[in-house]
Design a protein around this motif. Structure first.
Motif, PDB file in Angstrom:
ATOM      1  N   VAL A 267      10.856 -36.232  12.463  1.00  0.00           N
ATOM      2  CA  VAL A 267      11.852 -35.174  12.589  1.00  0.00           C
ATOM      3  C   VAL A 267      13.009 -35.441  11.637  1.00  0.00           C
ATOM      4  CG1 VAL A 267      13.450 -33.983  14.151  1.00  0.00           C
ATOM      5  CG2 VAL A 267      11.248 -34.822  15.014  1.00  0.00           C
ATOM      6  N   LEU A 268      13.398 -34.424  10.875  1.00  0.00           N
ATOM      7  CA  LEU A 268      14.619 -34.490  10.072  1.00  0.00           C
ATOM      8  C   LEU A 268      15.660 -33.635  10.771  1.00  0.00           C
ATOM      9  CD1 LEU A 268      16.284 -35.224   7.590  1.00  0.00           C
ATOM     10  CD2 LEU A 268      15.263 -33.270   6.398  1.00  0.00           C
TER      11      LEU A 268
ATOM     12  N   SER B 102      19.463 -37.846  18.065  1.00  0.00           N
ATOM     13  CA  SER B 102      18.521 -38.771  17.420  1.00  0.00           C
ATOM     14  C   SER B 102      18.040 -39.818  18.418  1.00  0.00           C
ATOM     15  CB  SER B 102      19.184 -39.452  16.217  1.00  0.00           C
ATOM     16  OG  SER B 102      19.486 -38.531  15.204  1.00  0.00           O
ATOM     17  N   ARG B 103      18.979 -40.367  19.201  1.00  0.00           N
ATOM     18  CA  ARG B 103      18.587 -41.375  20.196  1.00  0.00           C
ATOM     19  C   ARG B 103      17.650 -40.779  21.244  1.00  0.00           C
ATOM     20  NH1 ARG B 103      24.150 -42.710  19.894  1.00  0.00           N
ATOM     21  NH2 ARG B 103      24.544 -41.582  21.851  1.00  0.00           N
ATOM     22  N   GLN B 104      17.960 -39.568  21.688  1.00  0.00           N
ATOM     23  CA  GLN B 104      17.143 -38.933  22.724  1.00  0.00           C
ATOM     24  C   GLN B 104      15.721 -38.665  22.223  1.00  0.00           C
ATOM     25  OE1 GLN B 104      19.721 -35.603  23.367  1.00  0.00           O
ATOM     26  NE2 GLN B 104      20.799 -36.556  25.087  1.00  0.00           N
ATOM     27  N   LEU B 105      15.605 -38.153  21.002  1.00  0.00           N
ATOM     28  CA  LEU B 105      14.275 -37.868  20.459  1.00  0.00           C
ATOM     29  C   LEU B 105      13.503 -39.154  20.176  1.00  0.00           C
ATOM     30  CD1 LEU B 105      15.013 -34.892  18.013  1.00  0.00           C
ATOM     31  CD2 LEU B 105      13.841 -34.804  20.227  1.00  0.00           C
ATOM     32  N   THR B 106      14.224 -40.195  19.770  1.00  0.00           N
ATOM     33  CA  THR B 106      13.566 -41.485  19.525  1.00  0.00           C
ATOM     34  C   THR B 106      12.987 -42.031  20.829  1.00  0.00           C
ATOM     35  OG1 THR B 106      15.032 -41.971  17.661  1.00  0.00           O
ATOM     36  CG2 THR B 106      13.898 -43.834  18.681  1.00  0.00           C
ATOM     37  N   ARG B 107      13.736 -41.903  21.916  1.00  0.00           N
ATOM     38  CA  ARG B 107      13.228 -42.369  23.212  1.00  0.00           C
ATOM     39  C   ARG B 107      11.984 -41.602  23.637  1.00  0.00           C
ATOM     40  NH1 ARG B 107      18.803 -41.779  25.089  1.00  0.00           N
ATOM     41  NH2 ARG B 107      19.914 -43.748  24.815  1.00  0.00           N
TER      42      ARG B 107
ATOM     43  N   ALA C 189      14.727 -14.975   8.238  1.00  0.00           N
ATOM     44  CA  ALA C 189      15.031 -15.780   7.051  1.00  0.00           C
ATOM     45  C   ALA C 189      14.030 -16.911   6.837  1.00  0.00           C
ATOM     46  CB  ALA C 189      16.435 -16.368   7.173  1.00  0.00           C
ATOM     47  N   GLY C 190      13.201 -17.207   7.862  1.00  0.00           N
ATOM     48  CA  GLY C 190      12.163 -18.217   7.679  1.00  0.00           C
ATOM     49  C   GLY C 190      12.070 -19.263   8.763  1.00  0.00           C
ATOM     50  N   ALA C 191      13.065 -19.323   9.664  1.00  0.00           N
ATOM     51  CA  ALA C 191      13.002 -20.311  10.738  1.00  0.00           C
ATOM     52  C   ALA C 191      11.819 -20.023  11.658  1.00  0.00           C
ATOM     53  CB  ALA C 191      14.304 -20.308  11.541  1.00  0.00           C
ATOM     54  N   ASP C 192      11.234 -21.081  12.211  1.00  0.00           N
ATOM     55  CA  ASP C 192      10.073 -20.929  13.093  1.00  0.00           C
ATOM     56  C   ASP C 192      10.467 -20.760  14.550  1.00  0.00           C
ATOM     57  OD1 ASP C 192       7.438 -21.722  11.378  1.00  0.00           O
ATOM     58  OD2 ASP C 192       9.205 -22.781  10.662  1.00  0.00           O
ATOM     59  N   ASP C 193      11.676 -21.196  14.902  1.00  0.00           N
ATOM     60  CA  ASP C 193      12.102 -21.095  16.293  1.00  0.00           C
ATOM     61  C   ASP C 193      13.607 -21.293  16.361  1.00  0.00           C
ATOM     62  OD1 ASP C 193      11.990 -20.770  19.022  1.00  0.00           O
ATOM     63  OD2 ASP C 193      10.773 -22.551  19.422  1.00  0.00           O
ATOM     64  N   TYR C 194      14.165 -20.954  17.519  1.00  0.00           N
ATOM     65  CA  TYR C 194      15.600 -21.096  17.759  1.00  0.00           C
ATOM     66  C   TYR C 194      15.795 -21.644  19.168  1.00  0.00           C
ATOM     67  CZ  TYR C 194      20.114 -19.540  19.599  1.00  0.00           C
ATOM     68  OH  TYR C 194      21.329 -19.489  20.225  1.00  0.00           O
ATOM     69  N   VAL C 195      16.768 -22.560  19.306  1.00  0.00           N
ATOM     70  CA  VAL C 195      17.115 -23.072  20.624  1.00  0.00           C
ATOM     71  C   VAL C 195      18.630 -23.201  20.690  1.00  0.00           C
ATOM     72  CG1 VAL C 195      16.854 -25.497  19.939  1.00  0.00           C
ATOM     73  CG2 VAL C 195      16.674 -24.870  22.349  1.00  0.00           C
ATOM     74  N   GLY C 196      19.205 -22.840  21.834  1.00  0.00           N
ATOM     75  CA  GLY C 196      20.643 -22.916  22.003  1.00  0.00           C
ATOM     76  C   GLY C 196      21.132 -24.352  22.104  1.00  0.00           C
ATOM     77  N   LYS C 197      22.362 -24.565  21.700  1.00  0.00           N
ATOM     78  CA  LYS C 197      22.969 -25.887  21.678  1.00  0.00           C
ATOM     79  C   LYS C 197      24.101 -25.936  22.710  1.00  0.00           C
ATOM     80  CE  LYS C 197      24.911 -28.857  18.011  1.00  0.00           C
ATOM     81  NZ  LYS C 197      25.432 -28.816  16.624  1.00  0.00           N
ATOM     82  N   PRO C 198      24.201 -26.977  23.514  1.00  0.00           N
ATOM     83  CA  PRO C 198      23.372 -28.196  23.489  1.00  0.00           C
ATOM     84  C   PRO C 198      22.016 -27.965  24.133  1.00  0.00           C
ATOM     85  CG  PRO C 198      24.976 -28.345  25.250  1.00  0.00           C
ATOM     86  CD  PRO C 198      25.288 -27.075  24.515  1.00  0.00           C
ATOM     87  N   ALA C 199      20.995 -28.582  23.570  1.00  0.00           N
ATOM     88  CA  ALA C 199      19.639 -28.401  24.075  1.00  0.00           C
ATOM     89  C   ALA C 199      19.223 -29.613  24.895  1.00  0.00           C
ATOM     90  CB  ALA C 199      18.664 -28.202  22.917  1.00  0.00           C
ATOM     91  N   SER C 200      18.537 -29.373  25.984  1.00  0.00           N
ATOM     92  CA  SER C 200      17.969 -30.460  26.776  1.00  0.00           C
ATOM     93  C   SER C 200      16.962 -31.222  25.914  1.00  0.00           C
ATOM     94  CB  SER C 200      17.259 -29.883  28.006  1.00  0.00           C
ATOM     95  OG  SER C 200      16.276 -30.769  28.487  1.00  0.00           O
ATOM     96  N   PRO C 201      16.986 -32.573  25.936  1.00  0.00           N
ATOM     97  CA  PRO C 201      16.009 -33.339  25.155  1.00  0.00           C
ATOM     98  C   PRO C 201      14.566 -32.947  25.469  1.00  0.00           C
ATOM     99  CG  PRO C 201      17.686 -34.788  26.052  1.00  0.00           C
ATOM    100  CD  PRO C 201      17.913 -33.445  26.675  1.00  0.00           C
ATOM    101  N   LEU C 202      14.269 -32.679  26.747  1.00  0.00           N
ATOM    102  CA  LEU C 202      12.899 -32.311  27.120  1.00  0.00           C
ATOM    103  C   LEU C 202      12.524 -30.950  26.544  1.00  0.00           C
ATOM    104  CD1 LEU C 202      12.749 -33.528  30.832  1.00  0.00           C
ATOM    105  CD2 LEU C 202      11.778 -34.616  28.795  1.00  0.00           C
ATOM    106  N   VAL C 203      13.469 -30.008  26.551  1.00  0.00           N
ATOM    107  CA  VAL C 203      13.197 -28.690  25.976  1.00  0.00           C
ATOM    108  C   VAL C 203      13.018 -28.799  24.461  1.00  0.00           C
ATOM    109  CG1 VAL C 203      14.181 -26.415  25.504  1.00  0.00           C
ATOM    110  CG2 VAL C 203      14.316 -27.387  27.803  1.00  0.00           C
ATOM    111  N   LEU C 204      13.888 -29.573  23.814  1.00  0.00           N
ATOM    112  CA  LEU C 204      13.775 -29.753  22.371  1.00  0.00           C
ATOM    113  C   LEU C 204      12.451 -30.404  22.009  1.00  0.00           C
ATOM    114  CD1 LEU C 204      15.075 -29.499  19.610  1.00  0.00           C
ATOM    115  CD2 LEU C 204      16.299 -31.646  20.044  1.00  0.00           C
ATOM    116  N   ASP C 205      12.063 -31.422  22.767  1.00  0.00           N
ATOM    117  CA  ASP C 205      10.778 -32.090  22.550  1.00  0.00           C
ATOM    118  C   ASP C 205       9.622 -31.107  22.716  1.00  0.00           C
ATOM    119  OD1 ASP C 205       8.911 -34.377  22.397  1.00  0.00           O
ATOM    120  OD2 ASP C 205       8.617 -33.999  24.528  1.00  0.00           O
ATOM    121  N   ALA C 206       9.697 -30.242  23.734  1.00  0.00           N
ATOM    122  CA  ALA C 206       8.632 -29.265  23.973  1.00  0.00           C
ATOM    123  C   ALA C 206       8.588 -28.223  22.865  1.00  0.00           C
ATOM    124  CB  ALA C 206       8.847 -28.584  25.328  1.00  0.00           C
TER     125      ALA C 206
END
Length: 232
Positions: free
Chosen positions: A4-5, A18-23, A98-115
């Protein structure tokens, strides 16, 4: 696991995400939006290790969001997930157009972002031909940084891959040793002698030698070129 970038102007939020996604098992690289131009330039170069997905908040005070999304989509050639503070429906629609594949509101739950990342990657083709380069029996994938010869996978170090990827940018063209050393180590830490050692190691892995080259051809005056001896 995904590479992930994460691009975000908020350093604290970037570090926490970054820490949440790494975990959750992802490999995360993060950038401030100020570095997006340099990142885009790097992504355009063949041999750059690309992420599996880009997560970006394009809404920063001194930049326009839609052009930023378009630039990231064009240079990354990977799925782009926009994660930003809640926006009106018309803005979300413009982001996706414009080309984005998806959108999620911020702040996003780590589990939702991972999904969301998992859902995007399930829709992605297994292999992208744009990242493939084939020279005879040699196959190189600049996105996954994988190399194989006649179906046999090669396990290359980072610098070994970078060397062959640089030569793959223009198959058949000789590049001087001094120029290759400069490309592989802009800070000047790689000498021509070290480059020759690197070349020898790479030849061993390719199953060839300087006297009987198959793919890595060298000339004292012209430098080194990547080509298929059986077709040249």
């Amino acid at each position: 696991m995904a590479k992930v970038l994460l691009i975000d102007d908020d350093a604290r939020y970037r570090a926490r995400t970054s820490r949440q996604l790494t975990r959750l098992g992802h490999a995360v690289a993060s950038l401030d939006t100020d570095a997006i131009g340099a990142a885009a330039s790097a992504l355009l170069r063949r041999g750059t290790r690309r992420p599996d997905v880009v997560v970006i908040d394009p809404y920063v005070s001194d930049m326009h969001a839609l052009p930023m999304v378009q630039m990231v989509c064009a240079t990354a050639r990977r799925p782009v997930l926009v994660m930003t503070t809640p926006r009106p429906d018309d803005e979300i629609a413009r982001i996706l157009v414009a080309g984005a594949d998806d959108y999620v509101g911020k702040p996003a739950s780590p589990l939702v972002l991972d999904a969301r990342i998992g859902a995007i990657l399930r829709r992605r083709p297994v292999e992208e031909e744009a990242d493939q380069l084939v020279v005879g029996g040699l196959r190189l994938n600049s996105g996954t940084r994988e190399v194989s010869v006649s179906g046999r996978a090669l396990f290359l170090t980072r610098t070994e891959f970078d060397l062959i990827a640089r030569l793959a940018e223009a198959p058949g063209r000789y590049v001087s040793r001094a120029r290759l050393a400069e490309l592989l180590s802009p800070e000047g830490s790689l000498s021509v002698g070290a480059l020759n050692t690197l070349l020898s190691r790479l030849r061993v892995k390719l199953g060839e030698s300087a006297r009987q080259p198959r793919y890595l051809h060298s000339s004292r005056s012209r430098g080194i070129a990547l080509m298929d001896a059986e077709r040249s």
